[in-house]
Design a protein around this motif. Sequence first.
Motif, mmCIF file in Angstrom:
data_model
loop_
_atom_site.group_PDB
_atom_site.id
_atom_site.type_symbol
_atom_site.label_atom_id
_atom_site.label_comp_id
_atom_site.label_asym_id
_atom_site.label_seq_id
_atom_site.Cartn_x
_atom_site.Cartn_y
_atom_site.Cartn_z
ATOM 1 N N VAL A 79 4.262 -66.447 1.454
ATOM 2 C CA VAL A 79 2.933 -65.871 1.244
ATOM 3 C C VAL A 79 1.917 -66.813 1.890
ATOM 4 C CG1 VAL A 79 1.254 -65.074 -0.456
ATOM 5 C CG2 VAL A 79 3.707 -64.881 -0.951
ATOM 6 N N GLU A 80 1.076 -66.274 2.742
ATOM 7 C CA GLU A 80 0.075 -67.082 3.439
ATOM 8 C C GLU A 80 -0.933 -67.659 2.445
ATOM 9 O OE1 GLU A 80 0.083 -67.929 6.605
ATOM 10 O OE2 GLU A 80 1.818 -66.688 7.112
ATOM 11 N N ALA A 81 -1.400 -68.861 2.737
ATOM 12 C CA ALA A 81 -2.342 -69.557 1.850
ATOM 13 C C ALA A 81 -3.613 -68.750 1.628
ATOM 14 C CB ALA A 81 -2.678 -70.930 2.417
ATOM 15 N N HIS A 82 -4.132 -68.112 2.672
ATOM 16 C CA HIS A 82 -5.367 -67.333 2.511
ATOM 17 C C HIS A 82 -5.138 -66.117 1.616
ATOM 18 C CE1 HIS A 82 -4.297 -64.101 5.382
ATOM 19 N NE2 HIS A 82 -3.713 -65.066 6.066
ATOM 20 N N ASP A 83 -3.910 -65.552 1.627
ATOM 21 C CA ASP A 83 -3.607 -64.434 0.733
ATOM 22 C C ASP A 83 -3.569 -64.900 -0.720
ATOM 23 O OD1 ASP A 83 -3.428 -62.625 2.845
ATOM 24 O OD2 ASP A 83 -1.265 -62.935 3.090
ATOM 25 N N ILE A 84 -3.032 -66.103 -0.951
ATOM 26 C CA ILE A 84 -3.011 -66.667 -2.308
ATOM 27 C C ILE A 84 -4.443 -66.915 -2.783
ATOM 28 C CG2 ILE A 84 -2.369 -68.681 -3.691
ATOM 29 C CD1 ILE A 84 0.173 -68.874 -1.897
ATOM 30 N N ALA A 85 -5.249 -67.517 -1.924
ATOM 31 C CA ALA A 85 -6.640 -67.812 -2.292
ATOM 32 C C ALA A 85 -7.411 -66.537 -2.606
ATOM 33 C CB ALA A 85 -7.323 -68.587 -1.168
ATOM 34 N N ASP A 86 -7.251 -65.505 -1.781
ATOM 35 C CA ASP A 86 -7.950 -64.232 -2.011
ATOM 36 C C ASP A 86 -7.494 -63.580 -3.314
ATOM 37 O OD1 ASP A 86 -9.291 -64.569 0.383
ATOM 38 O OD2 ASP A 86 -8.081 -63.095 1.493
ATOM 39 N N ALA A 87 -6.189 -63.547 -3.541
ATOM 40 C CA ALA A 87 -5.650 -62.913 -4.747
ATOM 41 C C ALA A 87 -6.087 -63.667 -5.997
ATOM 42 C CB ALA A 87 -4.122 -62.846 -4.673
ATOM 43 N N ALA A 88 -6.060 -64.990 -5.936
ATOM 44 C CA ALA A 88 -6.467 -65.796 -7.089
ATOM 45 C C ALA A 88 -7.933 -65.543 -7.428
ATOM 46 C CB ALA A 88 -6.227 -67.279 -6.815
ATOM 47 N N GLN A 89 -8.779 -65.556 -6.412
ATOM 48 C CA GLN A 89 -10.209 -65.340 -6.639
ATOM 49 C C GLN A 89 -10.452 -63.953 -7.229
ATOM 50 O OE1 GLN A 89 -12.670 -65.697 -3.155
ATOM 51 N NE2 GLN A 89 -14.556 -65.600 -4.341
ATOM 52 N N THR A 90 -9.808 -62.944 -6.686
ATOM 53 C CA THR A 90 -9.975 -61.583 -7.186
ATOM 54 C C THR A 90 -9.483 -61.460 -8.627
ATOM 55 O OG1 THR A 90 -9.733 -60.712 -4.948
ATOM 56 C CG2 THR A 90 -9.409 -59.153 -6.759
ATOM 57 N N ALA A 91 -8.429 -62.202 -8.966
ATOM 58 C CA ALA A 91 -7.871 -62.177 -10.325
ATOM 59 C C ALA A 91 -8.663 -63.049 -11.296
ATOM 60 C CB ALA A 91 -6.416 -62.635 -10.290
ATOM 61 N N GLY A 92 -9.688 -63.744 -10.794
ATOM 62 C CA GLY A 92 -10.519 -64.573 -11.661
ATOM 63 C C GLY A 92 -9.929 -65.943 -11.941
ATOM 64 N N LEU A 93 -9.062 -66.415 -11.065
ATOM 65 C CA LEU A 93 -8.437 -67.726 -11.218
ATOM 66 C C LEU A 93 -8.962 -68.688 -10.167
ATOM 67 C CD1 LEU A 93 -4.789 -66.442 -11.708
ATOM 68 C CD2 LEU A 93 -6.222 -67.489 -13.471
ATOM 69 N N SER A 94 -8.937 -69.963 -10.492
ATOM 70 C CA SER A 94 -9.352 -71.004 -9.551
ATOM 71 C C SER A 94 -8.117 -71.734 -9.044
ATOM 72 C CB SER A 94 -10.264 -72.020 -10.249
ATOM 73 O OG SER A 94 -11.415 -71.393 -10.728
ATOM 74 N N GLN A 95 -7.988 -71.795 -7.732
ATOM 75 C CA GLN A 95 -6.886 -72.537 -7.125
ATOM 76 C C GLN A 95 -7.275 -74.007 -7.137
ATOM 77 O OE1 GLN A 95 -5.550 -70.873 -3.429
ATOM 78 N NE2 GLN A 95 -4.554 -72.770 -2.801
#
Length: 148
Positions: free
Chosen positions: A106-122
């Motif tokens: 999974v690409e890092a930018h996809d993780i960052a986008d999904a986390a932000q949308t889910a309300g989580l902080s990486q």
Amino acid sequence: MSATADPAEDKTSQARRLGLEAGQVVQELGYDDDVDQELRESVEELTGTELVDEDYDDVADVVLMWFREDSEDGDLTDSLVDAQEYLVEGGLVWLLTPKTGRDGHVEAHDIADAAQTAGLSQTVTAAVSKEWSAVRLATPKAAKAGKR
């Protein structure tokens, strides 16, 4: 470190990199044949409890989520939102994805986008396995408190 390091300490080193502690309840999501068994054993050894699965009927301190791109795991954002339902207030999600060049990466930018949308902080990435990358995702209350 001496040449006679405590074998139990070596066995728990992977879990220590995740900031886990004795007594914590760790819920595992996305288990399949490809997961890192040594990491799983390290978590159980350090916490002193077996990993619980999605059928666990209480809350967990930490969710350990194995996720692979383009698999039956579904959408990453939805999976992260669902994972938060299992957490105590201020709990953490450790997202484990296959390393670069491996099936399911999974690409890092996809993780960052999904986390932000889910309300989580990486917050942190950790080297915990030869085949898997780990990303620490904090719920808003955990991020504010600086909880590990």
